[in-house]
Design a protein around this motif. Structure first.
Motif, mmCIF file in Angstrom:
data_model
loop_
_atom_site.group_PDB
_atom_site.id
_atom_site.type_symbol
_atom_site.label_atom_id
_atom_site.label_comp_id
_atom_site.label_asym_id
_atom_site.label_seq_id
_atom_site.Cartn_x
_atom_site.Cartn_y
_atom_site.Cartn_z
ATOM 1 N N UNK A 1 25.455 -47.346 -22.803
ATOM 2 C CA UNK A 1 24.300 -47.714 -24.250
ATOM 3 C C UNK A 1 23.274 -49.194 -24.072
ATOM 4 N N UNK A 2 23.778 -49.484 -23.199
ATOM 5 C CA UNK A 2 22.851 -50.476 -22.657
ATOM 6 C C UNK A 2 22.353 -50.699 -21.543
ATOM 7 N N UNK A 3 22.606 -49.176 -20.914
ATOM 8 C CA UNK A 3 21.834 -49.451 -19.555
ATOM 9 C C UNK A 3 21.277 -48.015 -19.611
ATOM 10 N N UNK B 1 18.173 -50.557 -21.375
ATOM 11 C CA UNK B 1 17.658 -51.629 -20.445
ATOM 12 C C UNK B 1 16.571 -51.073 -20.231
ATOM 13 N N UNK B 2 16.093 -50.093 -19.808
ATOM 14 C CA UNK B 2 14.469 -49.370 -19.075
ATOM 15 C C UNK B 2 13.610 -50.186 -20.470
ATOM 16 N N UNK B 3 14.103 -50.103 -21.593
ATOM 17 C CA UNK B 3 13.132 -50.612 -22.426
ATOM 18 C C UNK B 3 12.562 -51.891 -22.608
ATOM 19 N N UNK B 4 11.689 -51.798 -22.499
ATOM 20 C CA UNK B 4 10.655 -53.213 -22.857
ATOM 21 C C UNK B 4 11.102 -53.662 -23.687
ATOM 22 N N UNK C 1 18.257 -41.383 -28.722
ATOM 23 C CA UNK C 1 18.250 -42.618 -29.461
ATOM 24 C C UNK C 1 17.528 -43.458 -29.370
ATOM 25 N N UNK C 2 15.821 -44.163 -28.862
ATOM 26 C CA UNK C 2 14.979 -43.764 -29.049
ATOM 27 C C UNK C 2 14.603 -43.767 -30.647
ATOM 28 N N UNK C 3 14.316 -42.026 -30.487
ATOM 29 C CA UNK C 3 14.325 -41.568 -31.792
ATOM 30 C C UNK C 3 14.965 -42.158 -32.801
ATOM 31 N N UNK C 4 15.558 -42.227 -32.933
ATOM 32 C CA UNK C 4 16.438 -43.433 -34.110
ATOM 33 C C UNK C 4 16.437 -44.126 -34.118
#
Length: 212
Positions: free
Chosen positions: A17-19, A22-25, A111-114
């Motif tokens: 999940x961390x990985x 990580x790509x999200x600024x 995940x990002x949508x949630x």
């Protein structure tokens, strides 16, 4: 910056999940706890925007921990992150204050949508978990939509709930007291045999009281 705290005793899940994040600024993972006691200790001095919480922890039931976290850090949004796709567990999680329910086979986009949805004070239930909720209410003798009649006010409040508005916001828009709105909400839940607002909306869409 959106801050995320992960509570999961499986390193592969926490690292994965961390990985993903990580790509999200605009997202930062500020901590990971493997137990409930570690989580409570961390949350006594930090208030993350998002808490990703596993149900199966070595020292405490995740749903019980959810309640404790809500009492300790009401500003944090809790997303249950689990492999359990069961109606009773989903129902309990939402009733205990979880802001969303994700399954561990999720994709990064979900995940990002949630995260985005719960930060907007909306409830997020993954597609598979939502299907499980609807499956429960399709069983015989649960809800007979042909026998249900909603009043104009109930339909109005249902529509506003579906737009993500909470009780005080609806009360202000309709120039009614919060008590009146809550009474209507409880009546709606009783009519549609729901025990959380999210279930109410799911059932309402399924039986065409709301547009899907």
């Amino acid at each position: 910056m959106i801050t995320v705290f992960i509570i999961d005793d499986h390193p592969l899940v926490a690292d994965g999940v961390s990985t993903m994040l990580k790509s999200e600024s605009n997202v930062s993972v500020i901590g990971v706890a493997k137990t409930g006691s570690e989580a409570i200790a961390f949350l006594k001095h930090s208030v993350p925007d998002i808490i990703l919480l596993d149900i199966n922890l070595p020292d405490i039931d995740g749903l019980e921990l959810c309640e404790k976290i809500k009492a300790l850090s009401t500003e944090s949004k809790i997303l249950i992150l689990t492999s359990i796709n069961d109606f009773a567990i989903i129902s309990q999680a939402l009733s205990k204050g979880a802001n969303g329910y994700l399954l561990k086979d999720m994709e990064r986009k979900e995940l990002l949508n949630a995260i985005d949805m719960v930060l907007e004070d909306k409830v997020f239930v993954s597609h598979a978990a939502n299907a499980k909720l609807l499956e429960h209410y399709k069983t015989p003798n649960q809800v007979n939509p042909t026998s249900i009649v909603l009043t104009r006010r109930e339909q109005e409040i249902l529509t506003l709930l579906d737009k993500g508005m909470n009780g005080p916001q609806i009360a202000k828009q309709l120039c009614l007291s919060s008590y009146t709105i809550e009474t209507h909400r409880k009546n709606l839940m009783q009519k549609l045999n729901a025990n959380t607002t999210q279930m109410l909306l799911n059932i309402a869409r399924e039986y065409k009281f709301l547009k899907k």
